[in-house]
Design an enzyme around this catalytic site. Structure first.
Site, PDB file in Angstrom:
ATOM      1  N   THR A  24       0.815  -1.223   0.000  1.00 39.65           N
ATOM      2  CA  THR A  24       0.000   0.000   0.000  1.00 39.65           C
ATOM      3  C   THR A  24       0.847   1.270   0.000  1.00 39.65           C
ATOM      4  O   THR A  24       0.496   2.266  -0.635  1.00 39.65           O
ATOM      5  CB  THR A  24      -0.905  -0.017   1.262  1.00 39.65           C
ATOM      6  OG1 THR A  24      -1.837  -1.067   1.103  1.00 39.65           O
ATOM      7  CG2 THR A  24      -1.643   1.288   1.467  1.00 39.65           C
ATOM      8  N   ASP A 129       0.155  -6.918   4.744  1.00 39.27           N
ATOM      9  CA  ASP A 129      -0.612  -8.161   4.924  1.00 39.27           C
ATOM     10  C   ASP A 129       0.255  -9.379   5.237  1.00 39.27           C
ATOM     11  O   ASP A 129      -0.117 -10.197   6.084  1.00 39.27           O
ATOM     12  CB  ASP A 129      -1.465  -8.443   3.670  1.00 39.27           C
ATOM     13  CG  ASP A 129      -2.654  -7.501   3.586  1.00 39.27           C
ATOM     14  OD1 ASP A 129      -2.957  -6.832   4.597  1.00 39.27           O
ATOM     15  OD2 ASP A 129      -3.273  -7.408   2.508  1.00 39.27           O
TER      16      ASP A 129
HETATM   17  N1  ASP Z   1      -2.633  -5.448   0.609  1.00 41.82           N
HETATM   18  C1  ASP Z   1      -1.551  -4.592   0.988  1.00 41.82           C
HETATM   19  C2  ASP Z   1      -0.285  -5.418   1.002  1.00 41.82           C
HETATM   20  O1  ASP Z   1      -0.090  -6.170   1.899  1.00 41.82           O
HETATM   21  C3  ASP Z   1      -1.830  -4.002   2.326  1.00 41.82           C
HETATM   22  C4  ASP Z   1      -0.777  -3.034   2.836  1.00 41.82           C
HETATM   23  O2  ASP Z   1       0.310  -2.904   2.337  1.00 41.82           O
HETATM   24  O3  ASP Z   1      -1.062  -2.398   3.867  1.00 41.82           O
HETATM   25  O4  ASP Z   1       0.502  -5.329   0.098  1.00 41.82           O
END
Ligand code: ASP
Length: 524
Positions: A24, A129
């Site tokens: 993210t 994640d």
């Molecule tokens: N879905 C994202 C990931 O893990 C969530 C994040 O980075 O906070 O890459």
């Protein structure tokens, strides 16, 4: 570099490599649709330049700042007087961490291996994640680690005006550049966690990470507080190396009431070589379900390594491994409130837990599921080990991933009446434990530096037995290892290295112990 001391005011430079994997943190927003776009190559590298705390656009690089393979960037000088020069290495594929695979772990490990000698520390920018899985895996894959490796990311991307990305990135850079914490850690929301103890606890909170069975290694408030007693000492004389092979034939299985034999059977069928079993409470399984236990028995007999950890957020699964029987120990009594309760608890748990250990399942202590899976995968891929050695290593603490009981007040046992410290204590008529501890912490580092400089092994041993860190530096930032190296005391240097001395510590002049030895023409 600083270690087990407060941050200094010297105007020094540290080099950090940021390894960008995705997540993210690096997502951008489409100006028309307002939707977030997946992380892309080049975006983070440019975006970082728009944050004054991360990028000093006026800094003029000098010759010594040049990074061979990366465009050098510099932060402004930190409040501790240090300039952080950093490069950014992007992985070939940048992913949402939900798409990470074991080969991505290997790629990160290989980048660290390639640039290990060129940088003082590493920051891995990662999606949140599966960050704890990667941190756990790297903690095993990076063998004999002597430098700081920190994973970080954010819940809100860098492109938003209000975000947690800048704080997390900056904090990671500060930890990796100001301290030698020879571990794989996660830095998030002002806390530094041991990577293989951490987990993502909240999906909609800036305070996303936690390490339920261990307090943070460090906390960043108005001051930086490092819990040095928890930081792992590197005690190996072997050089840093990477095991990039991991076994992918592993599974994670959460026990639930009513699980069928056929589900279990299929889940653990070949080619599966290892399984993490998340059991109930303190490691309990369904003792009345003989047919289910039989499946476990068959699987273990086939050579599959099954390790038992708890579904609970905190607590441990402890069974004495050698006999395969459950041991009635201190841990159990902690759960009990009365003698009757103890008897009941002992009776019920003895029966319940034995059924899993009797089936050949190993106790995983207080490991997180992420750490247990990574450790299993690492050990199964390790060549030249027998299956029994792998099982033994699985129940042994390798990288601080499980709690090891130490006898209380061990330091008091070694308060030798002839020692220098004892003499000072009696001269000052100090009697309270608190005062003795304060004196110990004030005096013994000096004793240790002195003993190292003179090559006095007996005095060094005495100080180590009193649980004094071997990395406390003198007024010049020189650790006992600097002094031993400088004077060519090989035995003392070897003793210090075996007891956790950091080879990469730099003194006030920026020299490591090895540089000192070479300058004085000693080859250790
Ligand atoms: N879905 C994202 C990931 O893990 C969530 C994040 O980075 O906070 O890459």
């Amino acid at each position: 570099m600083l270690r087990r001391s407060s941050v200094s005011n010297s105007n020094m430079v540290s080099r950090i490599l940021i390894i960008y994997t995705g997540g993210t943190i690096g997502m951008s927003r489409n100006p028309e649709t307002k939707a977030y776009a997946a992380p892309e190559h080049g975006y983070l590298k440019e975006k970082i330049k728009t944050f004054a705390s991360l990028y000093d656009s006026e800094y003029e690089f000098c010759e010594g700042d040049i990074l061979t393979d990366h465009e050098p960037r510099a932060t402004p000088i930190t409040m501790y007087g240090r300039r952080i020069i950093y490069g950014i290495e992007e992985l070939e594929t940048i992913v949402d961490s939900a798409n990470m695979s074991m080969s991505d772990w290997a790629n990160i490990a290989k980048v660290i291996e390639k640039y290990y000698t060129k940088f003082d520390g590493f920051v891995v920018v990662h999606g949140t994640d599966t960050m704890s899985y990667t941190a756990s895996a790297l903690s095993f894959m990076l063998e004999n680690l002597g430098k700081t490796v920190i994973l970080t990311g954010s819940q809100i991307p860098l492109c938003e005006q209000r975000n947690d990305a800048v704080n997390n990135l900056l904090g990671s850079l500060i930890f990796a550049s100001h301290f030698i914490i020879p571990e794989v850690a996660i830095y998030f929301n002002n806390k530094l966690f041991r990577g293989n103890r951490s987990l993502k606890a909240k999906c909609e909170d800036i305070d996303a990470f936690d390490s339920p069975n261990m307090s943070p290694l460090a906390v960043m408030g108005t001051h930086i507080t490092v819990n040095w007693k928890s930081v792992a000492d590197s005690t190996s004389l072997l050089p840093f190396c990477v095991q990039s092979d991991m076994c992918s034939e592993v599974v994670m299985l959460r026990l639930f009431p009513g699980m069928t034999c056929s589900t279990l059977h299929h889940f653990l069928a070949p080619p599966i070589k290892g399984a993490v079993l998340l059991s109930y409470g303190a490691g309990n399984g369904p003792d009345a379900r003989e047919e289910l236990l039989e499946v476990f028995r068959q699987v273990c007999m086939r050579g599959v390594i099954v390790v038992n950890i708890t579904q609970c957020l905190t607590g441990t699964v402890s069974v004495e491994y050698n006999t395969g029987k459950r041991r009635w120990d201190l841990q159990d009594s902690l759960h009990c409130k009365s003698l009757t309760h103890i008897k009941q608890y002992k009776k019920s748990n003895l029966t319940l837990t034995n059924v899993l250990s009797d089936a050949g399942i190993l106790p995983g202590g207080d490991m997180t599921a992420e750490a247990a899976l990574a450790k299993l995968s690492y050990l199964l891929a390790k060549k030249n080990l027998t299956q029994e050695q792998r099982r033994q290593m699985m129940v042994t603490n390798l990288r601080g991933e499980m709690t090891v009981e130490v006898s209380p007040n061990v330091s008091d046992l070694f308060l030798d009446s002839d020692s220098y410290l004892s003499k000072v204590i009696s001269a000052l008529e100090v009697s309270s434990q608190k005062e003795i501890q304060a004196l110990r912490e004030a005096i013994l580092p000096t004793v240790m530096c002195n003993a190292a400089g003179l090559g006095k092994l007996d005095k060094l041993t005495e100080a180590v037995q009193q649980c004094v860190s071997v990395n406390k530096a003198d007024y010049d930032g020189r650790t006992p290892l600097h002094l031993a190296a400088c004077e060519g005391h090989c035995e003392a240097a070897e003793f210090l290295l075996k007891n956790g001395a950091i080879v990469h510590c730099k003194d006030r002049a920026g020299n490591t112990p090895l540089v000192d030895a070479i300058k004085n023409k000693f080859v250790l």
